[in-house]
Design an enzyme around this catalytic site. Structure first.
Site, PDB file in Angstrom:
ATOM      1  N   SER A  19      32.716   5.825  23.048  1.00  0.00           N
ATOM      2  CA  SER A  19      32.372   6.392  21.747  1.00  0.00           C
ATOM      3  C   SER A  19      30.862   6.276  21.500  1.00  0.00           C
ATOM      4  CB  SER A  19      33.196   5.655  20.688  1.00  0.00           C
ATOM      5  OG  SER A  19      33.256   6.387  19.505  1.00  0.00           O
ATOM      6  N   ASP A  63      40.765  15.142  21.213  1.00  0.00           N
ATOM      7  CA  ASP A  63      39.975  14.045  20.649  1.00  0.00           C
ATOM      8  C   ASP A  63      39.173  14.616  19.482  1.00  0.00           C
ATOM      9  OD1 ASP A  63      38.249  12.045  19.978  1.00  0.00           O
ATOM     10  OD2 ASP A  63      37.508  11.690  22.023  1.00  0.00           O
ATOM     11  N   HIS A  90      41.136   9.342  20.917  1.00  0.00           N
ATOM     12  CA  HIS A  90      39.764   8.934  21.169  1.00  0.00           C
ATOM     13  C   HIS A  90      39.657   7.636  21.979  1.00  0.00           C
ATOM     14  CE1 HIS A  90      35.490   8.914  20.584  1.00  0.00           C
ATOM     15  NE2 HIS A  90      35.499   7.804  19.900  1.00  0.00           N
TER      16      HIS A  90
END
Lengths: 376, 265
Positions: free
Chosen positions: B95, B217, B245
């Site tokens: 991320s 995602d 995610h």
């Protein structure tokens, strides 16, 4: 009895469909495979539109969707369950349902996750109440900050023969205002200035209010001609009588410009620093007594008097400047003296911010205040 | 304070193996890698850490200025590398930490051998000619969600969380503890994460990079992963079947296999 028996005949299906909470079963990716009637009623979304077509996270507002992906889903995977998460669901008509959501990860016999079971509680009233509490807390912080700023602003005395500067850095991590305060003002004789740096116990609105009371009391007492020692005695009496500012520490000094005579009294406060041209900075350790309202037995407060060399200055400060976790206080004082000595520009307007910047420890959650005075 | 203590660094695996740093994203802590790192412990020196303000890090080391941009987080990674004397590093960032790795590798290219970017996004907010997937209002919505969920952060819990309370009664693992964070820090980290724009930094990376793109995602949609792969000078884009995610949690085997294949190539 007959009535009770009738009630008990309710089927598990009824219990599921009309439970006082929304039920959802989803696949691991969030795709909804089952919902109950309560959920349909609350959201206005029909099961034909949901089953196999929408994911639970699709029903959240965009901000909540980010929260779901970054907190909810990972927590559910790591803990096997998540409780009491506040999320907003978007109803069919676009309005929001404030919900408290719990989920459990259901695993098969070998421990592999299979489905997610989720309950949704209508938390409209509770959310409204929580938001009121949050608003009230923010409001209190704003008032305290406003009060503190109004107490700490104002013109510092200055003439050809006198420079005064202050560097003030509020605690970084805290959301509440701290209890450090300073003040500098002309005395009624028109040729002396009084200056003070103090530290009130506590934080927030209460500390700011205490600070304001002590600051006013000290100014009033100073205008009567009381010298620093007796003045702190009188302030101590005020603190006791009115239950204000117990254990406050402060350093108060009066400087007569013509004679360069400095009178100083310290109530449980770190010792001021004398900065004289051509000499190493030194601590002024005389004139010390206990913090305000610190002891049942009162005795006259000590006061020190000295004549400043021409061009000399004095620094008053709060403990946030010298305290470090895991370091002794004398260590902090040594570092302060070394830092002051190392500064090329000893003019208060340059010295005060430079020293605060150099000694600033982001890991120390305390206010820092440094008041620097220099005479010609 | 050392970076190792500040960032709650945990070192595992083979001491003489190639160093492999795992950086967690916004929201949780190093536990995000619990199903991934063990697969590399046999032949790598595994380094796990928490960003300041997350997990077991020293929250008192949080500095609004330093962590006012992702560069502060990248500096932390570089400091950890220096303290542990790590070279030839494989950096795995999930991320927002994918961009932290990009910044670190651009700053000290000689230190990094490979970058693995899991669900990267160089900019979350839509811009002219660029679709990040979110608007500024969405970020405000996230801040509101954070505001309503101070996970495990009532004042009663805070002393234990800060590490200076002696509260054995709270038990080892507090509920929701993997995602606990100081509310003020979490809010600023959210802003820094979702309002940053690191598109221009991608072309500065010389390190061979793997972009792992999940299906469905919403945080890092497919066009964003493609954008990252297109703008990194030396990159490989791999699509995972994993949805959401966090493939490191939902599909660790697939994630491990993709990273292994990239490192072997």
């Amino acid at each position: 009895m007959t009535d009770d028996a009738g009630l008990l005949e309710e089927t598990a299906e009824d219990l599921f469909e009309d439970a006082p909470c929304g039920y959802l079963t989803t696949r691991l990716d969030g795709t909804i495979v089952r919902v109950n009637r309560t959920f349909e009623t609350w959201t206005g979304l029909r099961r034909v539109e949901l089953l196999g077509r929408r994911r639970f996270q699709d029903l959240l507002a965009p901000g909540g969707r980010i929260y779901h992906e970054t907190h909810y889903a990972p927590l559910l995977r790591m803990q096997g369950s998540v409780r009491e998460i506040a999320l907003e669901l978007v109803r069919a008509d676009g309005s929001r349902l404030a919900a408290l959501v719990n989920s459990t990860l259901v695993t098969d016999a070998s421990g592999r996750p299979r489905v997610i079971k989720t309950t949704v509680f209508d938390a409209t009233d509770r959310r409204g109440y929580e938001q009121e509490l949050l608003r009230a807390r923010r409001r209190e912080q704003e008032i305290a900050q406003h009060l503190q700023r109004s107490l700490l602003s104002g013109d510092l005395p200055a003439t050809d023969g006198l420079e005064v500067a202050v560097a003030y850095r509020p605690a970084v991590a805290g959301i509440e205002v701290g209890g450090d305060w300073y003040d500098a003002f002309w005395l009624d004789d028109g040729e002396s200035v009084g200056f003070v740096v103090g530290d009130v116990v506590g934080r927030g609105l209460e500390a700011a209010a205490t600070m304001g009371q002590l600051r006013s009391a000290l100014r009033a007492l100073a205008s009567t001609g009381l010298q620093p020692g007796p003045l702190l005695d009188a302030l101590d009496g005020y603190a006791r009588r009115h239950g204000v500012g117990q254990m406050t520490t402060l350093a108060y000094a009066e400087l007569r410009l013509r004679t360069r005579r400095l009178r100083l009294a310290c109530a449980g406060h770190p010792p001021p620093v004398l900065v004289a041209p051509g000499a190493r900075p030194e601590l002024l350790g005389e004139g010390r007594s206990l913090p305000l309202d610190a002891h049942a037995v009162r005795s006259a407060r000590a006061e020190a008097t000295l004549t400043l060399p021409a061009g000399a200055g004095v620094l008053l400060y709060t403990d946030g400047l010298i305290e470090r976790r895991g370091r002794s206080l004398s260590d902090g004082l040594d570092r302060l003296l070394a830092e002051v000595a190392s500064q090329d520009d000893q003019a208060p307007a340059a010295l005060a911010p430079a020293v605060v910047h150099a000694l600033h420890d982001p890991g120390h959650a305390d206010d820092v205040c440094l008041l620097a005075v220099r005479i010609r | 304070m050392s970076a190792v203590a500040r960032n709650n660094v945990v070192v595992d695996g083979r001491p003489d193996g190639r160093p492999m740093i795992f950086a967690h994203g916004f929201g949780c802590d190093q536990n995000m890698w619990r199903h991934v790192w063990p697969a590399f412990a046999g032949d790598h020196r595994v380094v796990l850490f928490d960003h300041v303000g997350a997990g077991g890090s020293d929250a008192s080391a949080y500095d609004r200025e330093r962590y006012g941009s992702l560069h502060g987080y990248a500096d932390d990674v570089l400091e950890i590398c220096r303290e542990l004397d790590l070279h030839d590093v494989v950096f795995v960032g999930h991320s927002v930490s994918a961009m932290v790795g990009v910044l670190a590798a651009a700053a000290e290219p000689e230190r990094f051998a490979r970058l693995v970017l899991v669900g990267p996004s160089p900019r979350y907010i839509d811009d002219a000619g660029y679709t990040g997937g979110f608007s500024r209002e969405d970020v405000e919505g996230l801040l509101a969600a954070l505001d309503s969920n101070y996970l495990g952060w009532s004042s009663q819990m805070a002393p234990a969380i800060m590490g200076n309370g002696d509260r054995p009664d709270l038990g080892e693992e507090l509920t929701n503890s993997f995602c606990r964070a100081d509310p003020e820090i979490a809010a600023q980290f959210a802003r820094v994460t979702f309002l940053s724009d690191n598109r221009a930094d991608l072309s500065r990376v010389r390190t061979p990079s793997l972009v792992l793109q999940c299906s469905d995602d919403i945080i890092a949609p497919e066009p964003v992963g493609a954008y990252v792969a297109r703008h990194l000078p030396e990159s490989t884009l791999v699509h995972l079947e994993a949805t959401g995610h966090c493939p490191n949690l939902s599909a660790p085997e697939e994630t491990v296999a993709a990273i292994r294949a990239f490192l072997a190539a």
